[in-house]
Design a protein around this motif. Structure first.
Motif, PDB file in Angstrom:
ATOM      1  N   ILE A 269       0.869  -1.182   0.000  1.00 21.61           N
ATOM      2  CA  ILE A 269       0.000   0.000   0.000  1.00 21.61           C
ATOM      3  C   ILE A 269       0.899   1.224   0.000  1.00 21.61           C
ATOM      4  N   MET A 270       0.847   1.961  -1.089  1.00 23.98           N
ATOM      5  CA  MET A 270       1.801   3.050  -1.292  1.00 23.98           C
ATOM      6  C   MET A 270       1.097   4.380  -0.993  1.00 23.98           C
ATOM      7  N   ALA A 271       1.072   4.733   0.307  1.00 20.56           N
ATOM      8  CA  ALA A 271       0.375   5.969   0.699  1.00 20.56           C
ATOM      9  C   ALA A 271       1.349   7.127   0.893  1.00 20.56           C
ATOM     10  N   ALA A 272       2.645   6.893   0.725  1.00 21.19           N
ATOM     11  CA  ALA A 272       3.628   7.962   0.950  1.00 21.19           C
ATOM     12  C   ALA A 272       3.520   9.038  -0.123  1.00 21.19           C
ATOM     13  N   ALA A 273       3.816  10.265   0.298  1.00 21.83           N
ATOM     14  CA  ALA A 273       3.914  11.379  -0.649  1.00 21.83           C
ATOM     15  C   ALA A 273       5.401  11.526  -0.989  1.00 21.83           C
ATOM     16  N   SER A 275       8.714  12.603  -2.796  1.00 21.55           N
ATOM     17  CA  SER A 275       9.072  13.793  -3.586  1.00 21.55           C
ATOM     18  C   SER A 275       9.400  13.367  -5.008  1.00 21.55           C
ATOM     19  N   ASP A 276       8.950  14.177  -5.947  1.00 25.49           N
ATOM     20  CA  ASP A 276       9.167  13.815  -7.352  1.00 25.49           C
ATOM     21  C   ASP A 276      10.511  14.294  -7.867  1.00 25.49           C
ATOM     22  N   PHE A 277      11.069  15.297  -7.182  1.00 25.89           N
ATOM     23  CA  PHE A 277      12.343  15.853  -7.649  1.00 25.89           C
ATOM     24  C   PHE A 277      13.356  15.896  -6.522  1.00 25.89           C
ATOM     25  N   ILE A 305       9.021   4.978  -6.932  1.00 28.60           N
ATOM     26  CA  ILE A 305       9.093   3.688  -6.220  1.00 28.60           C
ATOM     27  C   ILE A 305       8.165   2.647  -6.859  1.00 28.60           C
ATOM     28  N   LEU A 306       6.958   3.078  -7.222  1.00 27.15           N
ATOM     29  CA  LEU A 306       6.035   2.106  -7.831  1.00 27.15           C
ATOM     30  C   LEU A 306       6.565   1.625  -9.177  1.00 27.15           C
ATOM     31  N   SER A 307       7.088   2.537  -9.980  1.00 24.21           N
ATOM     32  CA  SER A 307       7.597   2.111 -11.290  1.00 24.21           C
ATOM     33  C   SER A 307       8.813   1.216 -11.116  1.00 24.21           C
ATOM     34  N   GLY A 322      -2.388   1.955  -4.728  1.00 22.87           N
ATOM     35  CA  GLY A 322      -1.655   3.225  -4.758  1.00 22.87           C
ATOM     36  C   GLY A 322      -2.614   4.384  -4.546  1.00 22.87           C
ATOM     37  N   PHE A 323      -2.061   5.542  -4.371  1.00 26.50           N
ATOM     38  CA  PHE A 323      -2.844   6.768  -4.248  1.00 26.50           C
ATOM     39  C   PHE A 323      -2.490   7.689  -5.402  1.00 26.50           C
ATOM     40  N   ALA A 324      -3.393   8.572  -5.741  1.00 29.49           N
ATOM     41  CA  ALA A 324      -3.072   9.586  -6.751  1.00 29.49           C
ATOM     42  C   ALA A 324      -3.574  10.919  -6.234  1.00 29.49           C
ATOM     43  N   LEU A 325      -2.718  11.901  -6.284  1.00 32.30           N
ATOM     44  CA  LEU A 325      -3.108  13.246  -5.875  1.00 32.30           C
ATOM     45  C   LEU A 325      -3.200  14.083  -7.141  1.00 32.30           C
ATOM     46  N   GLU A 326      -4.406  14.546  -7.452  1.00 34.65           N
ATOM     47  CA  GLU A 326      -4.614  15.223  -8.729  1.00 34.65           C
ATOM     48  C   GLU A 326      -5.278  16.573  -8.519  1.00 34.65           C
ATOM     49  N   ARG A 336      -4.773   6.460 -15.693  1.00 39.00           N
ATOM     50  CA  ARG A 336      -3.470   6.284 -16.354  1.00 39.00           C
ATOM     51  C   ARG A 336      -2.399   5.841 -15.367  1.00 39.00           C
ATOM     52  N   LYS A 337      -2.455   6.427 -14.163  1.00 35.23           N
ATOM     53  CA  LYS A 337      -1.465   6.059 -13.129  1.00 35.23           C
ATOM     54  C   LYS A 337      -1.606   4.600 -12.754  1.00 35.23           C
ATOM     55  N   LEU A 338      -2.858   4.134 -12.630  1.00 29.68           N
ATOM     56  CA  LEU A 338      -3.101   2.732 -12.265  1.00 29.68           C
ATOM     57  C   LEU A 338      -2.435   1.807 -13.290  1.00 29.68           C
ATOM     58  N   ARG A 340      -0.017   2.650 -15.622  1.00 33.55           N
ATOM     59  CA  ARG A 340       1.425   2.875 -15.759  1.00 33.55           C
ATOM     60  C   ARG A 340       2.205   2.284 -14.591  1.00 33.55           C
ATOM     61  N   LYS A 341       1.624   2.364 -13.375  1.00 30.96           N
ATOM     62  CA  LYS A 341       2.364   1.925 -12.185  1.00 30.96           C
ATOM     63  C   LYS A 341       2.016   0.496 -11.785  1.00 30.96           C
ATOM     64  N   GLY A 342       1.201  -0.188 -12.591  1.00 36.66           N
ATOM     65  CA  GLY A 342       0.893  -1.595 -12.335  1.00 36.66           C
ATOM     66  C   GLY A 342       0.159  -1.807 -11.024  1.00 36.66           C
TER      67      GLY A 342
HETATM   68  N1  CTP Z   1       4.895   7.392  -5.972  1.00 38.52           N
HETATM   69  C1  CTP Z   1       6.038   6.620  -5.982  1.00 38.52           C
HETATM   70  N2  CTP Z   1       7.245   7.206  -6.216  1.00 38.52           N
HETATM   71  C2  CTP Z   1       7.327   8.527  -6.515  1.00 38.52           C
HETATM   72  C3  CTP Z   1       6.157   9.314  -6.539  1.00 38.52           C
HETATM   73  C4  CTP Z   1       4.955   8.713  -6.259  1.00 38.52           C
HETATM   74  O1  CTP Z   1       5.958   5.413  -5.750  1.00 38.52           O
HETATM   75  N3  CTP Z   1       8.516   9.078  -6.750  1.00 38.52           N
HETATM   76  C5  CTP Z   1       3.607   6.723  -5.683  1.00 38.52           C
HETATM   77  C6  CTP Z   1       2.790   7.402  -4.601  1.00 38.52           C
HETATM   78  O2  CTP Z   1       3.066   6.855  -3.316  1.00 38.52           O
HETATM   79  C7  CTP Z   1       1.359   7.096  -5.026  1.00 38.52           C
HETATM   80  C8  CTP Z   1       1.447   7.039  -6.550  1.00 38.52           C
HETATM   81  O3  CTP Z   1       2.825   6.812  -6.842  1.00 38.52           O
HETATM   82  O4  CTP Z   1       0.893   5.841  -4.556  1.00 38.52           O
HETATM   83  C9  CTP Z   1       0.990   8.273  -7.245  1.00 38.52           C
HETATM   84  O5  CTP Z   1       1.601   9.406  -6.699  1.00 38.52           O
HETATM   85  P1  CTP Z   1       1.331  10.877  -7.287  1.00 38.52           P
HETATM   86  O6  CTP Z   1       2.161  11.868  -6.540  1.00 38.52           O
HETATM   87  O7  CTP Z   1      -0.140  11.100  -7.419  1.00 38.52           O
HETATM   88  O8  CTP Z   1       1.857  10.665  -8.774  1.00 38.52           O
HETATM   89  P2  CTP Z   1       3.229  10.942  -9.474  1.00 38.52           P
HETATM   90  O9  CTP Z   1       3.773   9.639  -9.932  1.00 38.52           O
HETATM   91  O10 CTP Z   1       4.114  11.749  -8.607  1.00 38.52           O
HETATM   92  O11 CTP Z   1       2.778  11.723 -10.773  1.00 38.52           O
HETATM   93  P3  CTP Z   1       2.407  13.291 -10.954  1.00 38.52           P
HETATM   94  O12 CTP Z   1       3.175  14.048  -9.921  1.00 38.52           O
HETATM   95  O13 CTP Z   1       2.867  13.550 -12.329  1.00 38.52           O
HETATM   96  O14 CTP Z   1       0.920  13.413 -10.803  1.00 38.52           O
END
Ligand code: CTP
Length: 399
Positions: A269-273, A275-277, A305-307, A322-326, A336-338, A340-342
């Protein structure tokens, strides 16, 4: 449904200073949906009054075998679980020896429900060979022992013997009656909280995630009998008792911890936020202000992490939520996230909704599965939502 809805809990309070915390435990059990019968031993009554528990449980409190002569059989028979908190050295000894000379011991001897014991006593009493023998005997006979913790005790002593806090006892009581859950015995890995991307020794890029949603999920899965590994970034919410918890800071550290945990996992269960960068270069010393100058920070994508775990998850058949914050086109982006991230399930949050998202007590999600079924959930507390999400996970695991 709240976790204790329709459940009857027998709370036995024996005589120790920690008895005041048992009133809070009774309150938490009621809030979680339980109906609570309380037995006070004679010495417990010296620490807390029956009126306190009657006020909290809205039920009569039992103190003597002679009030209603068959009460001991009735109370034990109707309980789904019995919890003794605090369980003093004396009470543990009497239970271990099968004594039945007051209402508490008679009822517990006659009860055939799971029993949870929360010991509380002085360290020397807890470490005495007689107590060790009694506790081991009770454990071998199926009792769950929760605690004791280490901390300040009566008489200004410090050590092992402090009764566990009410949330910890509540979790253990829930787990003791969790039979029948499809999660029981499965290994669940939950990620929670934010990650930090350092830019120099004192600064980082982070986000507002408190960890509360992930912690609620980890707590609920543990209460349902799962073996739970919680991998958390530095969220400020209180960590749940029960799960094995690993604290990480960066996305890279979280990835490494998840990869390791996945080798034994059934569910992720991937509930963590996450960081993307992250900074391309982390400065070795504190970045100084240059007079009037701007600072250019070069950022590169953090590991997803999911990918990155997609292959391992597919290979092991790990069920993933997984979670998606949109902010825009939430459903389409979530779908799409579902893919792409399997993922098998995705809980889609609208980041612009004040009742959902980071650092608030409630959440509203749209839950989408692989087959495209969509369930719009109402605004719920994160704890209630965690149970609803796990109900869905269980539903899929059972089919
Ligand atoms: N996630 C992850 N690794 C990352 C970013 C996100 O595994 N580097 C996981 C989150 O824990 C969540 C899912 O991917 O379960 C979607 O996260 P979200 O922030 O909505 O998506 P992003 O992949 O970051 O895409 P975007 O920011 O382009 O919406």
């Amino acid at each position: 449904m709240r976790p204790f809805d329709g459940r009857r809990v027998l709370l036995v309070v024996s005589g120790g200073i920690a008895a005041y915390k048992s009133a809070i435990l009774a309150r938490r059990l009621i809030e979680a949906g339980a109906s609570v019968d309380v037995i006070l031993t004679e010495s417990a009554e010296r620490f807390v009054g029956a009126v306190t528990f009657e006020g909290i449980t809205a039920r009569p409190v039992h103190t003597s075998v002679w009030d209603r002569p068959m009460a001991h059989l009735e109370l034990g028979k109707r309980a789904d679980v019995a919890v003794v908190a605090p369980a003093t050295a004396e009470t543990l000894a009497r239970l271990a020896w099968g004594r039945a000379d007051d209402l508490a011991t008679t009822t517990l001897l006659a009860a055939d429900c799971p029993v949870v014991l929360a010991p509380a006593m002085n360290t020397r009493m807890w470490e005495h060979a007689a107590t060790i023998r009694n506790v081991q005997f009770l454990q071998r006979n199926g009792a769950t022992i929760v605690g004791p913790g280490v901390g300040p005790l009566a008489e200004r002593e410090v050590g092992a013997g402090r009764m566990s806090e009410p949330p910890e006892i509540l979790a253990a009581v829930g787990r003791a009656i969790a039979s029948g859950s499809a999660l029981a015995g499965r290994h669940v890995v939950v990620t929670a909280g934010p990650t930090r991307a350092p830019i120099d020794p004192v600064r980082f890029i982070g986000n507002r995630s408190s960890g509360r949603m992930g912690y609620a999920l980890a707590a609920a899965a543990w209460r349902r009998g799962a073996e739970v590994t919680l991998v958390t970034g530095p969220g400020h919410a209180v960590r749940p008792p029960g799960p094995a918890t690993f604290e990480v800071e960066t996305a890279g550290e979280m990835l490494a911890a998840v990869e390791k945990a996945l080798t034994a996992a059934d569910i992720l269960i991937m509930a963590a936020a996450v960081s993307d960068f992250e900074a391309v270069e982390i400065a070795g010393s504190k970045i100084k202000k240059t007079t009037g100058g701007e600072l250019d920070l070069k950022l590169a994508p953090a590991p997803d992490i999911l990918s990155r775990t997609l292959g391992a998850r597919r290979e092991r058949g790990v069920f993933t939520l997984g979670f998606a914050l949109e902010t825009d086109d939430a459903l389409e982006n979530g779908r799409r996230k579902l893919e792409r991230k399997g993922l098998q399930l995705i809980a889609i949050n609208d980041a612009t909704d004040p009742q959902s998202g980071f650092d608030v007590a409630t959440n509203r999600v749209s839950l989408l599965d692989e087959a495209g079924n969509l369930e719009e959930m109402p605004v719920l507390s994160k704890e209630e939502l965690a149970d609803r999400l796990l109900d869905r996970v269980e539903g899929v695991l059972e089919t």
